[in-house]
Design an enzyme around this catalytic site. Sequence first.
Site, PDB file in Angstrom:
ATOM      1  N   TYR A  63     -16.252  17.988 -15.059  1.00 25.57           N
ATOM      2  CA  TYR A  63     -16.567  16.762 -15.055  1.00 25.57           C
ATOM      3  C   TYR A  63     -17.750  16.349 -13.847  1.00 25.57           C
ATOM      4  O   TYR A  63     -17.646  16.957 -12.759  1.00 25.57           O
ATOM      5  CB  TYR A  63     -15.625  15.820 -14.953  1.00 25.57           C
ATOM      6  CG  TYR A  63     -15.804  14.185 -14.480  1.00 25.57           C
ATOM      7  CD1 TYR A  63     -16.978  13.480 -15.338  1.00 25.57           C
ATOM      8  CD2 TYR A  63     -15.483  13.750 -13.429  1.00 25.57           C
ATOM      9  CE1 TYR A  63     -17.084  12.086 -14.846  1.00 25.57           C
ATOM     10  CE2 TYR A  63     -15.731  12.117 -13.034  1.00 25.57           C
ATOM     11  CZ  TYR A  63     -16.612  11.586 -13.932  1.00 25.57           C
ATOM     12  OH  TYR A  63     -16.892  10.319 -13.735  1.00 25.57           O
ATOM     13  N   ASP A 107      -6.804  19.989 -13.827  1.00 28.74           N
ATOM     14  CA  ASP A 107      -7.203  18.369 -14.498  1.00 28.74           C
ATOM     15  C   ASP A 107      -6.742  18.546 -15.932  1.00 28.74           C
ATOM     16  O   ASP A 107      -7.422  19.316 -16.725  1.00 28.74           O
ATOM     17  CB  ASP A 107      -8.573  18.222 -14.275  1.00 28.74           C
ATOM     18  CG  ASP A 107      -9.352  16.783 -14.658  1.00 28.74           C
ATOM     19  OD1 ASP A 107      -8.470  16.470 -15.480  1.00 28.74           O
ATOM     20  OD2 ASP A 107     -10.125  16.470 -14.506  1.00 28.74           O
ATOM     21  N   LYS A 152      -8.012   7.155 -18.981  1.00 30.18           N
ATOM     22  CA  LYS A 152      -8.355   7.786 -20.455  1.00 30.18           C
ATOM     23  C   LYS A 152      -7.223   7.801 -21.235  1.00 30.18           C
ATOM     24  O   LYS A 152      -6.743   6.668 -21.649  1.00 30.18           O
ATOM     25  CB  LYS A 152      -8.931   9.212 -20.175  1.00 30.18           C
ATOM     26  CG  LYS A 152     -10.045   9.402 -19.199  1.00 30.18           C
ATOM     27  CD  LYS A 152     -11.151   8.529 -19.075  1.00 30.18           C
ATOM     28  CE  LYS A 152     -12.337   9.062 -18.324  1.00 30.18           C
ATOM     29  NZ  LYS A 152     -12.114   8.865 -17.027  1.00 30.18           N
ATOM     30  N   ARG A 196       0.779  -1.224   0.002  1.00 30.55           N
ATOM     31  CA  ARG A 196      -0.034  -0.028  -0.024  1.00 30.55           C
ATOM     32  C   ARG A 196       1.134   1.318  -0.073  1.00 30.55           C
ATOM     33  O   ARG A 196       0.534   2.116  -0.703  1.00 30.55           O
ATOM     34  CB  ARG A 196      -0.846   0.076   1.080  1.00 30.55           C
ATOM     35  CG  ARG A 196      -2.072   1.131   1.257  1.00 30.55           C
ATOM     36  CD  ARG A 196      -2.551   1.365   2.518  1.00 30.55           C
ATOM     37  NE  ARG A 196      -1.691   1.939   3.621  1.00 30.55           N
ATOM     38  CZ  ARG A 196      -1.417   0.977   4.651  1.00 30.55           C
ATOM     39  NH1 ARG A 196      -2.070  -0.048   4.782  1.00 30.55           N
ATOM     40  NH2 ARG A 196      -0.754   1.662   5.583  1.00 30.55           N
TER      41      ARG A 196
END
Length: 379
Positions: free
Chosen positions: A98, A170, A195, A46
């Site tokens: 978004y 972003d 993406k 982690r």
Amino acid sequence: MKFNTKTIHGKQKPDAAYGSVMPPIYQTSTFVQSTPGKHKGYAYARSSNPTRHALEDSFASIENGHYGLAFSSGLAAIDAVLKLLKQGDEVIATHDLYGGTYRLFTKLYEKFGVKFHFVDMQNVESIEAYINSNTKLIWIESPTNPMLNIIDIKYTAKIANKHKVVLAVDNTFATPYLQRPLDLGADIVMHSATKYLGGHSDVVMGALIVNDKELAERLYFIQNSSGAICGPQDAFLVLRGIKTLHVRMQRHCENAKAVATFLADHPKIKNVYWPGFKTHPNNNVARVQMKDFGGMVSFTTKENDYKAAIKIVENLRIFALAESLGGVESLTGHPASMTHASIPKDDREKIGIVDSLIRLSIGIEDEADLIADLKQALG
């Protein structure tokens, strides 16, 4: 090192164990320690994993940053940025963003006492009117999703720096192939690596890239403490995807230009949103801060009718009707009922997300086939 070379070699080195050209998938949850606290740089997956570490170095390289962080999704990356805030802090965000980001802001963090101002940032000078002593973050997309509005990142960074406010960008739609916000003065760059960075619609991931060491350490602490990290298999897939980012983006841009031009000349189309048109708002800014205009195109029909829009997206054959974007295959979506359904209808329509708006993610197929598909769907 030039960008096209960085996508393949940036901050990468052969695997130390056997010289593997590609970083191996270290599919392990933990690492052996010779004595408590003494290990070879990795203790628990982690906190860090060699495969993820290689990807995070790649993120930093292609964005001209010093530190990269990989998360389980783009929203997990945004969530980590918001965890820098506390009750009473205020955020200025672009008003067209978004839908998932809007939902995270308004449905979760507003409940914790963070205040959000949604502002039309095409004229960035309007931002200063919303800045006060509680303002801690400016959040922008450029191009925005799905209206493809362009925000002047360099000018926004000057405003943020003047008021000692963190600027986060972003950069999902543009990718570092087209623009690098850190070079323009931003403090944080975010990607939905699902993406274009992954590029093959087979992985979900988010990324943050920063230059400031103290800010990086705070984000690394949040990443480890909250645990929203990606797995090694996903890290491997995105690292592989980045190696072809430059050639894919070139074709995405070429095809998007052809599609946008076709739509603009079609008798049934009312508006086409693509930053490359000289008539597009802030096209002059796009020409300065972007290398090209990206692979996204949105449009409305003259019928301005919900049913007509749904019929078009259902009739497309090569363009798949699906959430997401940025893959090698072309996708279509209806923002009002899909990606931006979480935004109230009145608010959506104020920023142009009307029921007839259709968003296209232009893939890397032959442009003639894409245009023929749109032609038959439009009738």
